[in-house]
Design a protein around this motif. Structure first.
Motif, PDB file in Angstrom:
ATOM      1  N   SER A  87     -16.841-106.583   3.152  1.00 47.55           N
ATOM      2  CA  SER A  87     -17.825-105.621   3.631  1.00 47.55           C
ATOM      3  C   SER A  87     -19.240-106.127   3.354  1.00 47.55           C
ATOM      4  O   SER A  87     -19.456-106.946   2.443  1.00 47.55           O
ATOM      5  CB  SER A  87     -17.622-104.278   2.932  1.00 47.55           C
ATOM      6  N   PRO A  88     -20.228-105.658   4.096  1.00 52.95           N
ATOM      7  CA  PRO A  88     -21.624-105.977   3.753  1.00 52.95           C
ATOM      8  C   PRO A  88     -21.944-105.455   2.361  1.00 52.95           C
ATOM      9  O   PRO A  88     -21.354-104.472   1.908  1.00 52.95           O
ATOM     10  CB  PRO A  88     -22.430-105.229   4.832  1.00 52.95           C
ATOM     11  N   PRO A  89     -22.869-106.106   1.660  1.00 52.43           N
ATOM     12  CA  PRO A  89     -23.171-105.674   0.295  1.00 52.43           C
ATOM     13  C   PRO A  89     -23.798-104.282   0.255  1.00 52.43           C
ATOM     14  O   PRO A  89     -24.652-103.942   1.068  1.00 52.43           O
ATOM     15  CB  PRO A  89     -24.142-106.736  -0.205  1.00 52.43           C
ATOM     16  N   GLN A  90     -23.339-103.486  -0.690  1.00 51.17           N
ATOM     17  CA  GLN A  90     -23.931-102.179  -0.957  1.00 51.17           C
ATOM     18  C   GLN A  90     -24.796-102.327  -2.203  1.00 51.17           C
ATOM     19  O   GLN A  90     -24.313-102.705  -3.262  1.00 51.17           O
ATOM     20  CB  GLN A  90     -22.831-101.132  -1.187  1.00 51.17           C
ATOM     21  N   VAL A  91     -26.102-102.047  -2.067  1.00 47.86           N
ATOM     22  CA  VAL A  91     -27.044-102.251  -3.174  1.00 47.86           C
ATOM     23  C   VAL A  91     -27.400-100.911  -3.803  1.00 47.86           C
ATOM     24  O   VAL A  91     -27.607 -99.919  -3.099  1.00 47.86           O
ATOM     25  CB  VAL A  91     -28.316-102.969  -2.679  1.00 47.86           C
ATOM     26  N   ASN A  92     -27.459-100.882  -5.121  1.00 49.73           N
ATOM     27  CA  ASN A  92     -27.797 -99.640  -5.819  1.00 49.73           C
ATOM     28  C   ASN A  92     -29.274 -99.300  -5.621  1.00 49.73           C
ATOM     29  O   ASN A  92     -30.067-100.156  -5.200  1.00 49.73           O
ATOM     30  CB  ASN A  92     -27.447 -99.750  -7.309  1.00 49.73           C
ATOM     31  N   PRO A  93     -29.684 -98.062  -5.887  1.00 49.08           N
ATOM     32  CA  PRO A  93     -31.082 -97.662  -5.646  1.00 49.08           C
ATOM     33  C   PRO A  93     -32.107 -98.551  -6.344  1.00 49.08           C
ATOM     34  O   PRO A  93     -33.183 -98.806  -5.798  1.00 49.08           O
ATOM     35  CB  PRO A  93     -31.125 -96.229  -6.198  1.00 49.08           C
ATOM     36  N   LYS A  94     -31.797 -99.041  -7.504  1.00 53.42           N
ATOM     37  CA  LYS A  94     -32.732 -99.903  -8.231  1.00 53.42           C
ATOM     38  C   LYS A  94     -32.823-101.299  -7.618  1.00 53.42           C
ATOM     39  O   LYS A  94     -33.816-102.013  -7.814  1.00 53.42           O
ATOM     40  CB  LYS A  94     -32.299 -99.996  -9.699  1.00 53.42           C
ATOM     41  N   GLY A  95     -31.793-101.683  -6.886  1.00 55.25           N
ATOM     42  CA  GLY A  95     -31.806-102.967  -6.202  1.00 55.25           C
ATOM     43  C   GLY A  95     -31.344-104.144  -7.038  1.00 55.25           C
ATOM     44  O   GLY A  95     -31.410-105.288  -6.567  1.00 55.25           O
ATOM     45  N   ASP A  96     -30.837-103.898  -8.258  1.00 55.44           N
ATOM     46  CA  ASP A  96     -30.459-105.027  -9.115  1.00 55.44           C
ATOM     47  C   ASP A  96     -28.959-105.261  -9.183  1.00 55.44           C
ATOM     48  O   ASP A  96     -28.504-106.185  -9.858  1.00 55.44           O
ATOM     49  CB  ASP A  96     -31.004-104.823 -10.534  1.00 55.44           C
ATOM     50  N   VAL A  97     -28.156-104.435  -8.487  1.00 51.44           N
ATOM     51  CA  VAL A  97     -26.707-104.627  -8.457  1.00 51.44           C
ATOM     52  C   VAL A  97     -26.218-104.456  -7.024  1.00 51.44           C
ATOM     53  O   VAL A  97     -26.608-103.507  -6.335  1.00 51.44           O
ATOM     54  CB  VAL A  97     -25.972-103.616  -9.375  1.00 51.44           C
ATOM     55  N   ALA A  98     -25.351-105.382  -6.592  1.00 48.10           N
ATOM     56  CA  ALA A  98     -24.741-105.301  -5.266  1.00 48.10           C
ATOM     57  C   ALA A  98     -23.231-105.281  -5.405  1.00 48.10           C
ATOM     58  O   ALA A  98     -22.666-105.927  -6.292  1.00 48.10           O
ATOM     59  CB  ALA A  98     -25.165-106.485  -4.406  1.00 48.10           C
ATOM     60  N   GLN A  99     -22.601-104.523  -4.526  1.00 48.93           N
ATOM     61  CA  GLN A  99     -21.138-104.409  -4.555  1.00 48.93           C
ATOM     62  C   GLN A  99     -20.571-104.840  -3.216  1.00 48.93           C
ATOM     63  O   GLN A  99     -21.058-104.439  -2.157  1.00 48.93           O
ATOM     64  CB  GLN A  99     -20.713-102.972  -4.856  1.00 48.93           C
ATOM     65  N   TYR A 100     -19.514-105.668  -3.262  1.00 50.45           N
ATOM     66  CA  TYR A 100     -18.790-106.105  -2.073  1.00 50.45           C
ATOM     67  C   TYR A 100     -17.359-105.574  -2.155  1.00 50.45           C
ATOM     68  O   TYR A 100     -16.747-105.594  -3.226  1.00 50.45           O
ATOM     69  CB  TYR A 100     -18.731-107.633  -1.981  1.00 50.45           C
ATOM     70  N   SER A 101     -16.840-105.128  -1.032  1.00 47.89           N
ATOM     71  CA  SER A 101     -15.442-104.715  -0.951  1.00 47.89           C
ATOM     72  C   SER A 101     -14.673-105.821  -0.232  1.00 47.89           C
ATOM     73  O   SER A 101     -14.964-106.141   0.921  1.00 47.89           O
ATOM     74  CB  SER A 101     -15.317-103.399  -0.183  1.00 47.89           C
ATOM     75  N   VAL A 102     -13.709-106.417  -0.909  1.00 50.15           N
ATOM     76  CA  VAL A 102     -12.977-107.578  -0.390  1.00 50.15           C
ATOM     77  C   VAL A 102     -11.530-107.167  -0.111  1.00 50.15           C
ATOM     78  O   VAL A 102     -10.786-106.818  -1.038  1.00 50.15           O
ATOM     79  CB  VAL A 102     -13.008-108.743  -1.406  1.00 50.15           C
ATOM     80  N   VAL A 103     -11.150-107.206   1.157  1.00 45.64           N
ATOM     81  CA  VAL A 103      -9.777-106.871   1.554  1.00 45.64           C
ATOM     82  C   VAL A 103      -8.976-108.161   1.649  1.00 45.64           C
ATOM     83  O   VAL A 103      -9.375-109.097   2.343  1.00 45.64           O
ATOM     84  CB  VAL A 103      -9.751-106.131   2.903  1.00 45.64           C
ATOM     85  N   LEU A 104      -7.854-108.200   0.951  1.00 39.29           N
ATOM     86  CA  LEU A 104      -7.013-109.395   0.928  1.00 39.29           C
ATOM     87  C   LEU A 104      -5.919-109.321   1.983  1.00 39.29           C
ATOM     88  O   LEU A 104      -5.604-108.250   2.504  1.00 39.29           O
ATOM     89  CB  LEU A 104      -6.379-109.560  -0.455  1.00 39.29           C
ATOM     90  N   ASP A 105      -5.333-110.479   2.266  1.00 38.15           N
ATOM     91  CA  ASP A 105      -4.200-110.529   3.194  1.00 38.15           C
ATOM     92  C   ASP A 105      -2.899-110.103   2.525  1.00 38.15           C
ATOM     93  O   ASP A 105      -1.878-109.971   3.204  1.00 38.15           O
ATOM     94  CB  ASP A 105      -4.017-111.957   3.727  1.00 38.15           C
ATOM     95  N   PHE A 106      -2.935-109.907   1.217  1.00 40.27           N
ATOM     96  CA  PHE A 106      -1.709-109.655   0.447  1.00 40.27           C
ATOM     97  C   PHE A 106      -1.721-108.251  -0.152  1.00 40.27           C
ATOM     98  O   PHE A 106      -2.773-107.645  -0.316  1.00 40.27           O
ATOM     99  CB  PHE A 106      -1.570-110.686  -0.682  1.00 40.27           C
TER     100      PHE A 106
END
Length: 719
Positions: free
Chosen positions: A457-476
């Motif tokens: 997924s595109p990165p989701q950034v927290n309001p402060k802008g210092d942490v980003a989260q990615y959601s990674v879907v695996l084939d397994f």
């Protein structure tokens, strides 16, 4: 000391019984409730990356949410969903949302959450708590299922709920039914076997009643200790405790009753016979229990909270059982006297020579042959260990007919296997400054290029802008071996190597948790096994006052461990799945620790006969004759109680039940009755080095006149 405890319990039975009943009532009234869990993340220490990732998510994205449950909609005819069907899915979701279930905040039908083949639509259930195993939330999911079923008729759709909370609900209900089944089957088995062995309904029922009291005390002590220590218990602990308490408790009771009956046959008065029996076997029972407790306590060194909690619980269970065996059991049978054996009269007369005497003679005459054959068989069976494959997906052990299991299979048939539970990647600025958005986008490409990753997924950034989260879907599948290898290997390596400079990176989610569990278990095996072995060796050495005997005893139980695990691999492991990842440590602790009980009983009798001045060969004959019936009866009952677990629907309980039952039978009939006496005969008086030097000298002295030319067992009864 043990003679004093035995005499006190025998002479003041009512005082002992009243103290036990008061303790039982107090613990039932005051002890907190034991709260088991299936959540693997709760068992990992805080220094593992998946746990730190969860903390980063909590701090940076407190409002972020993963569905606690997922509703999987399909047409009843298996066809593609029509537009009318999709509208019906939305209407059902809205109807459930209006019900206002406690701790459930939203029931959302996402129009885009339709499988590529158009046959499955998903509804996401979000909660106000991130703890998927929360009791209130799980109960709400149960009500949600009921309400949803009432909205489905005439819609042409079918619905199943899966996800963490739905799985927790099914696991809890399956565990409750398993506990009831295990308890009932265990009680029936013990009563029937005791009735066959002693032909007395009193002896058949009394140990069960005594152990029932011990069970209540144990559960209260464990709940209190867990609450004070802040430990969570694994969901399967109740079923395991039932078989441990009833199995071990019956074993220790049999050790006492067989010796009690032996003294009665020698003409001793009932109270004297019981006090002498308690004194004689008290040290044996205490040593046997000490070995088991030490082995279980070695689990406290585990980095896994699951193993630590299990070790503490089982150690407490055996300790309470030991105290009961030394006090409550003698007190109860002191009141019963010889009426305990009613209506059988077998306690009044010596048994006729039988199989045990032939086995004893054979062990004394052909020790080398017995040692070679029995040891060889164990080695061959142990070769199966080389093919052992660990399975870390505890949910895969649940019965296939559960709604959460079936719904998950249907979900994975329409979506990418990892769609139900994506892996999370967090990137955090080390100095608190905002992250560069361009570099974050490039990082997405780096992650998506990893083989085995379906989408990022595109990165989701927290309001402060210092942490980003990615959601990674695996084939397994999230818990598949391939997923664990990928997340614990290449994915984590890439996450750390390719991340923007000036950042910290964390990989989280259930697959990351299982990958960390795998690392923790491998580390624990290297620590727990040697520590448990050293503790058992120390106790055996102190009990036998010998260095040599504990060595070959540990070698024999090591062969038993290998043979047990190897046989389990051959029987249960197929090409598609492995065995419970905890199975080696469970087999090690139960077979090596509990199985050593029988070796201790046999070797203690061997030492006793050596101390009475008998030659090693004669001591072996008599020890086998006197101990084999006790060992056989105790092993059959203990193996039977663990074998009851094979009746459970949970495949991991089946594996555990077979492995421990088979290992106990090996320990009793191959090692304790055959291998250990044979090796003791071969080693001779050196077995007791450096202790018992006077006994060794006595063993070389001329035999009594009644043993020189006749049956070596004549006149051999212990006074």
């Amino acid at each position: 000391m043990f003679r004093g405890i035995g005499r006190f319990s025998v002479n003041r039975p009512w005082l002992v019984i009243v103290l036990w009943l008061v303790a039982t009532a107090a613990l039932i009234a005051l002890a907190p409730q034991l709260k088991p869990t299936n959540d693997q993340a709760e068992f990992l220490p805080s220094d593992y990356e998946s746990v730190r990732a969860a903390q980063v998510q909590q701090d940076a994205f407190p409002q972020s949410r993963q569905p606690s449950a997922i509703g999987v909609f399909q047409r009843t005819d298996g066809g593609k969903l029509t537009e009318a069907d999709k509208k019906e899915v939305g209407a059902i979701a809205a109807g459930l949302q209006d019900k206002k279930f406690e701790k459930i905040t939203e029931v959302v039908a996402d129009p885009s959450a339709v499988s590529p083949d158009g046959k499955i639509s998903l509804v996401h259930v979000f909660a106000s708590t991130k703890t998927a195993h929360d009791e209130t939330l799980v109960e709400s999911v149960k009500k949600l299922r009921t309400e949803a079923a009432e909205l489905l008729p005439d819609s042409g759709l079918k619905l199943g709920f899966t996800g963490a909370s739905a799985t927790a609900l099914d696991s809890l209900e399956a565990s409750d039914s398993t506990d009831a089944m295990v308890m009932m089957a265990t009680l029936v088995l013990i009563i029937v076997l005791l009735l066959i062995i002693f032909r007395s309904p009193v002896i058949a029922l009394m140990p069960v009643l005594i152990i029932g009291v011990v069970f209540m005390v144990t559960m209260g002590v464990i709940a209190t200790a867990s609450d004070l220590a802040g430990l969570e218990a694994p969901a399967s602990i109740s079923a395991i405790l039932i078989v441990v308490l009833f199995g071990v408790g019956t074993d220790y009771t049999l050790f006492l009753l067989f010796r009690y009956r032996e003294h009665l046959r020698e003409g001793q008065e009932p109270k004297e016979a019981l006090a002498n029996a308690a004194g004689r076997v008290g040290e044996t029972i205490a040593s046997a229990a000490g070995v088991v407790i030490a082995a279980f306590l070695s689990l406290l060194l585990s980095s896994m909270g699951m193993l630590s909690s299990m070790g503490m619980s089982l150690a407490i269970a055996v300790a309470v059982t030991l105290i009961a065996a030394l006090t409550l059991v003698p007190a109860v049978f002191s009141l019963l006297g010889t009426k305990a054996f009613w209506p059988s009269k077998a306690w009044r007369k010596q048994p006729k020579p039988g199989v045990t005497e032939r086995v004893g003679n054979f062990a004394a005459r052909k020790p080398a042959l017995i040692a070679a054959v029995s040891g060889g068989v164990l080695v061959v069976m142990a070769l199966g260990v080389l093919g052992f494959k660990a399975e870390y997906d505890t949910e895969s052990s649940l019965p296939s007919n559960l709604e959460s299991v079936q719904a998950m299979e249907e979900l994975q048939s329409g979506f990418s296997a990892g769609q139900s539970d994506p892996t999370s990647v967090f990137v955090k600025s080390t100095d608190g400054s905002p992250l560069d958005k361009g570099r974050l986008s490039a990082y997405t490409t780096e992650l998506a290029a990893i083989e085995g990753v379906d989408k990022v997924s595109p990165p989701q950034v927290n309001p402060k802008g210092d942490v980003a989260q990615y959601s990674v879907v695996l084939d397994f599948r999230p818990a598949a071996d391939e997923a664990l290898d990928l997340v614990g290997g290449e994915l984590r390596d890439t996450v750390h190597a390719k991340a923007p400079k000036g950042t910290e990176q964390y990989v989280g989610g259930s697959t990351a948790v299982l990958a960390d569990v795998q690392t923790a278990v491998n580390r624990d095996y290297k620590l727990v096994f040697p520590v448990a072995a050293a503790a058992i060796m120390l106790i055996l050495g102190l009990m036998l006052r010998s260095f040599i005997a504990p060595l070959y005893l540990m070698i024999s139980v090591g062969l038993g461990f290998g043979g047990t695990l190897g046989a389990t691999v051959w029987l249960f492991q197929d090409g598609t799945g492995g065995l419970l990842f905890m199975l080696p440590v469970i087999v090690y602790l139960f077979v090596v620790a509990i199985g050593t009980d029988y070796n201790i009983l046999m070797v203690a009798r061997l030492r006793e006969e050596i101390q009475n001045g008998r030659r090693p060969q004669d001591a072996v004959r008599l020890a086998v004759v006197q101990s084999a019936p006790t060992i056989s009866a105790a092993a059959i009952i203990l193996a039977g109680t663990f074998g009851v677990l094979m009746l459970a629907d949970n495949s991991m309980l089946k594996q555990m039940g077979f492995a421990v039952a088979f290992g106990i039978l090996l320990s009793a009939f191959v090692m304790a009755i055959l291998l250990v006496p044979a090796v003791t005969t071969l080693v001779g008086r050196a077995a007791w080095w450096p202790g018992n030097r006077n006994d060794a000298i006595a063993a070389d002295a001329p035999r009594p006149a009644d043993e020189k030319d006749g049956d070596p067992l004549v006149g051999a009864r212990t006074p």
